[in-house]
Design a protein around this motif. Structure first.
Motif, PDB file in Angstrom:
ATOM      1  N   PRO A 175       0.936  -1.141  -0.014  1.00 41.76           N
ATOM      2  CA  PRO A 175      -0.115  -0.072   0.105  1.00 41.76           C
ATOM      3  C   PRO A 175       1.025   1.407   0.068  1.00 41.76           C
ATOM      4  N   GLY A 176       0.305   2.333  -0.521  1.00 43.57           N
ATOM      5  CA  GLY A 176       1.088   3.519  -0.617  1.00 43.57           C
ATOM      6  C   GLY A 176       0.308   4.749  -1.252  1.00 43.57           C
ATOM      7  N   VAL A 177       0.585   5.885  -0.878  1.00 41.25           N
ATOM      8  CA  VAL A 177      -0.230   7.035  -1.359  1.00 41.25           C
ATOM      9  C   VAL A 177       0.131   7.132  -3.247  1.00 41.25           C
ATOM     10  N   HIS A 178       1.273   6.609  -3.525  1.00 40.89           N
ATOM     11  CA  HIS A 178       1.539   6.324  -4.963  1.00 40.89           C
ATOM     12  C   HIS A 178       1.948   4.888  -5.163  1.00 40.89           C
ATOM     13  N   PRO A 179       1.741   4.548  -6.240  1.00 37.46           N
ATOM     14  CA  PRO A 179       2.310   3.060  -6.444  1.00 37.46           C
ATOM     15  C   PRO A 179       3.656   2.634  -5.680  1.00 37.46           C
ATOM     16  N   ARG A 180       3.610   1.472  -4.971  1.00 38.26           N
ATOM     17  CA  ARG A 180       4.580   1.366  -4.051  1.00 38.26           C
ATOM     18  C   ARG A 180       5.010  -0.229  -4.168  1.00 38.26           C
ATOM     19  N   PHE A 181       6.303  -0.460  -3.998  1.00 37.40           N
ATOM     20  CA  PHE A 181       6.799  -1.835  -4.400  1.00 37.40           C
ATOM     21  C   PHE A 181       7.932  -2.053  -3.672  1.00 37.40           C
ATOM     22  N   GLU A 182       8.246  -3.361  -3.086  1.00 38.50           N
ATOM     23  CA  GLU A 182       9.344  -3.976  -2.465  1.00 38.50           C
ATOM     24  C   GLU A 182       9.842  -4.920  -3.147  1.00 38.50           C
ATOM     25  N   LEU A 183      11.167  -4.838  -3.376  1.00 41.18           N
ATOM     26  CA  LEU A 183      12.206  -5.661  -4.023  1.00 41.18           C
ATOM     27  C   LEU A 183      12.726  -6.632  -3.269  1.00 41.18           C
ATOM     28  N   PHE A 184      12.916  -7.993  -3.496  1.00 44.97           N
ATOM     29  CA  PHE A 184      13.977  -8.945  -2.872  1.00 44.97           C
ATOM     30  C   PHE A 184      14.761  -9.606  -3.822  1.00 44.97           C
ATOM     31  N   GLY A 185      15.920 -10.030  -3.358  1.00 45.80           N
ATOM     32  CA  GLY A 185      16.787 -10.911  -4.391  1.00 45.80           C
ATOM     33  C   GLY A 185      18.134 -10.987  -3.917  1.00 45.80           C
ATOM     34  N   GLU A 186      18.958 -11.755  -4.648  1.00 47.41           N
ATOM     35  CA  GLU A 186      20.468 -11.594  -4.345  1.00 47.41           C
ATOM     36  C   GLU A 186      21.227 -10.656  -4.867  1.00 47.41           C
ATOM     37  N   PHE A 187      22.551 -10.546  -4.427  1.00 49.37           N
ATOM     38  CA  PHE A 187      23.138  -9.191  -4.733  1.00 49.37           C
ATOM     39  C   PHE A 187      23.158  -8.807  -6.315  1.00 49.37           C
ATOM     40  N   GLU A 188      23.575  -9.773  -7.303  1.00 49.35           N
ATOM     41  CA  GLU A 188      23.768  -9.226  -8.546  1.00 49.35           C
ATOM     42  C   GLU A 188      22.790  -8.805  -9.142  1.00 49.35           C
ATOM     43  N   PRO A 189      21.425  -9.771  -9.092  1.00 48.35           N
ATOM     44  CA  PRO A 189      20.200  -9.130  -9.839  1.00 48.35           C
ATOM     45  C   PRO A 189      19.756  -7.877  -9.079  1.00 48.35           C
ATOM     46  N   MET A 190      19.954  -7.703  -7.889  1.00 46.87           N
ATOM     47  CA  MET A 190      19.380  -6.444  -7.313  1.00 46.87           C
ATOM     48  C   MET A 190      20.294  -5.260  -7.480  1.00 46.87           C
ATOM     49  N   ARG A 191      21.619  -5.452  -7.564  1.00 44.55           N
ATOM     50  CA  ARG A 191      22.485  -4.427  -8.247  1.00 44.55           C
ATOM     51  C   ARG A 191      22.060  -3.873  -9.229  1.00 44.55           C
ATOM     52  N   ASN A 192      21.733  -4.672 -10.358  1.00 40.69           N
ATOM     53  CA  ASN A 192      21.343  -4.282 -11.478  1.00 40.69           C
ATOM     54  C   ASN A 192      19.949  -3.700 -11.787  1.00 40.69           C
ATOM     55  N   ALA A 193      18.997  -3.991 -10.956  1.00 38.64           N
ATOM     56  CA  ALA A 193      17.579  -3.611 -10.882  1.00 38.64           C
ATOM     57  C   ALA A 193      17.728  -1.970 -10.015  1.00 38.64           C
ATOM     58  N   TRP A 194      18.455  -1.919  -9.068  1.00 37.82           N
ATOM     59  CA  TRP A 194      18.977  -0.729  -8.454  1.00 37.82           C
ATOM     60  C   TRP A 194      19.470   0.388  -9.373  1.00 37.82           C
ATOM     61  N   ASP A 195      20.498  -0.062 -10.396  1.00 40.58           N
ATOM     62  CA  ASP A 195      21.162   0.616 -11.263  1.00 40.58           C
ATOM     63  C   ASP A 195      20.086   1.189 -12.262  1.00 40.58           C
ATOM     64  N   LYS A 196      19.131   0.375 -12.714  1.00 44.48           N
ATOM     65  CA  LYS A 196      18.215   0.754 -13.739  1.00 44.48           C
ATOM     66  C   LYS A 196      17.212   1.619 -13.279  1.00 44.48           C
ATOM     67  N   LEU A 197      16.871   1.479 -12.063  1.00 47.60           N
ATOM     68  CA  LEU A 197      15.566   2.424 -11.364  1.00 47.60           C
ATOM     69  C   LEU A 197      16.436   3.646 -10.815  1.00 47.60           C
ATOM     70  N   ASN A 198      17.579   3.580 -10.709  1.00 45.05           N
ATOM     71  CA  ASN A 198      18.261   4.842 -10.170  1.00 45.05           C
ATOM     72  C   ASN A 198      18.404   5.883 -11.095  1.00 45.05           C
ATOM     73  N   VAL A 199      18.170   5.693 -12.469  1.00 47.64           N
ATOM     74  CA  VAL A 199      18.360   6.668 -13.369  1.00 47.64           C
ATOM     75  C   VAL A 199      17.254   7.679 -13.415  1.00 47.64           C
ATOM     76  N   ARG A 200      15.836   7.066 -13.340  1.00 47.06           N
ATOM     77  CA  ARG A 200      14.760   8.110 -13.120  1.00 47.06           C
ATOM     78  C   ARG A 200      14.292   8.196 -11.866  1.00 47.06           C
ATOM     79  N   SER A 201      14.731   7.567 -10.780  1.00 43.67           N
ATOM     80  CA  SER A 201      14.223   7.496  -9.177  1.00 43.67           C
ATOM     81  C   SER A 201      15.271   8.184  -8.515  1.00 43.67           C
TER      82      SER A 201
END
Length: 348
Positions: A175-201
């Motif tokens: 739940p959130g006032v805007h769409p909101r998500f939690e992400l879980f995973g091992e280091f390498e896929p999560m690092r890649n996900a962070w780097d991609k999302l960090n471009v516009r967030s």
């Protein structure tokens, strides 16, 4: 926090006090971003407890207030763990992995909950251990968070509590006032996900994520408020976090009696507090000019809002909330009731 993940966050601009991430250099700007824009937030301050074994489902079903059998690879749930007197030790989200359950909660509750659960394992084939170091955990929130997730990972859960897995990253919609998500995973896929999302967030500190929890009306139980509230007082019945038809669990008699026979005299409200210092969890709320020795409620959580007031969740006497409230003392800072983003049933 894992050293490799900590170094990754430092490269992204994170500032630490000891091992605790505090912000990314500009807390005031981060608060504004959290309310209005796309943000990502490391959630290492939220602990992960793993429960696995062939008896794990039956064991947890006998301990928690929600129906654990409804949790699967595509559906998570909010739940709670209570004392025999029906007072919540913790509130947490439950996720299913291939061979275990993950319980996500404030890190200061992890060891206490693990210790208490282990007391009841007896001969059951169940293993309970921390999972903080084996999984990375961060959040994404914002008006365009769905688009950002789809662009970055090619997947996005449609509804609150839904879960999808994509390329080693588990995504949960919360739940959130805007769409909101939690992400879980091992280091390498999560690092890649962070780097991609960090471009516009923009990255923000843990207090900003806690503020988003408050604005969404999502309760937390920390060490200071453990065993202070019956689950319905935390609006868990309004959040789909209590199942009244499942079998026995600790505190069930109290929760069921309140549901079938009672009317809520105390429940959780959202407050805007005109304070110059942060209201701490468990600190008292009073009706204006009430009795100093008899509080009318307690703070659940509070964080500074960009408007300069403290946004808070507090369990308060319903009758008192109809009038003027004060925090800390009957003549303390004014605490105004603000609407929650969901309806709370009049009954329990």
């Amino acid at each position: 926090m894992r050293e490799d993940w900590k170094n990754h966050l430092i490269d992204a601009g994170a500032e630490f006090e000891d091992d605790d991430l505090v912000h990314y250099g500009n807390p005031e700007r981060e608060r504004r971003m959290a309310i209005n824009g796309e943000v990502i937030c490391d959630l290492s301050h939220r602990g992960l407890l793993e429960v696995r074994g062939e008896d794990a489902t039956d064991f947890l079903q006998g301990q928690f207030g929600n129906d654990i059998t409804q949790v699967d690879a595509s559906h998570s749930q909010l739940s709670s763990y209570s004392s025999p007197k029906g007072r919540a030790y913790a509130v947490f989200r439950v996720l299913r992995t291939a061979d275990s359950y993950l319980l996500e909660m404030p890190v200061d509750r992890i060891e206490a909950i693990a210790k208490r659960l282990r007391m009841f394992v007896l001969r059951a084939h169940v293993v309970i251990e921390r999972a903080d170091d084996s999984r990375i955990h961060f959040g994404l929130s914002g008006p365009d968070a769905e688009t950002e997730l789809n662009n970055a990972l090619g997947a996005c859960p449609a509804n609150v509590d839904d879960v999808v897995e994509k390329d080693g990253v588990t995504i949960v919609r919360v739940p959130g006032v805007h769409p909101r998500f939690e992400l879980f995973g091992e280091f390498e896929p999560m690092r890649n996900a962070w780097d991609k999302l960090n471009v516009r967030s923009g990255p923000v500190g843990p207090r900003e994520w806690a503020l988003l929890d408050i604005l969404a009306g999502m309760p937390t139980v920390v060490e200071a408020t453990s065993e202070m509230f019956v689950p319905q007082m935390l609006n868990l019945h309004a959040l789909g976090a209590i199942n009244f038809e499942k079998g026995c669990y600790p505190g069930q008699e109290v929760v069921a009696r309140m549901h079938y026979l009672g009317k809520l005299k105390r429940r959780m409200f959202r407050l805007a507090i005109h304070a110059t210092e942060p209201p701490k969890p468990g600190s008292p709320v009073f009706r204006a000019e009430g009795k100093p020795e008899q509080s009318d409620g307690e703070i659940v959580a509070a964080e500074l809002h960009p408007d300069g007031l403290y946004s808070a969740l507090a369990v308060v006497q319903v009758a008192a909330a109809e009038g003027e409230l004060r925090w800390g003392s009957p003549d303390g800072p004014r605490a105004e009731v603000v609407g929650l983003p969901y309806a709370v049933p009049e009954g329990a």
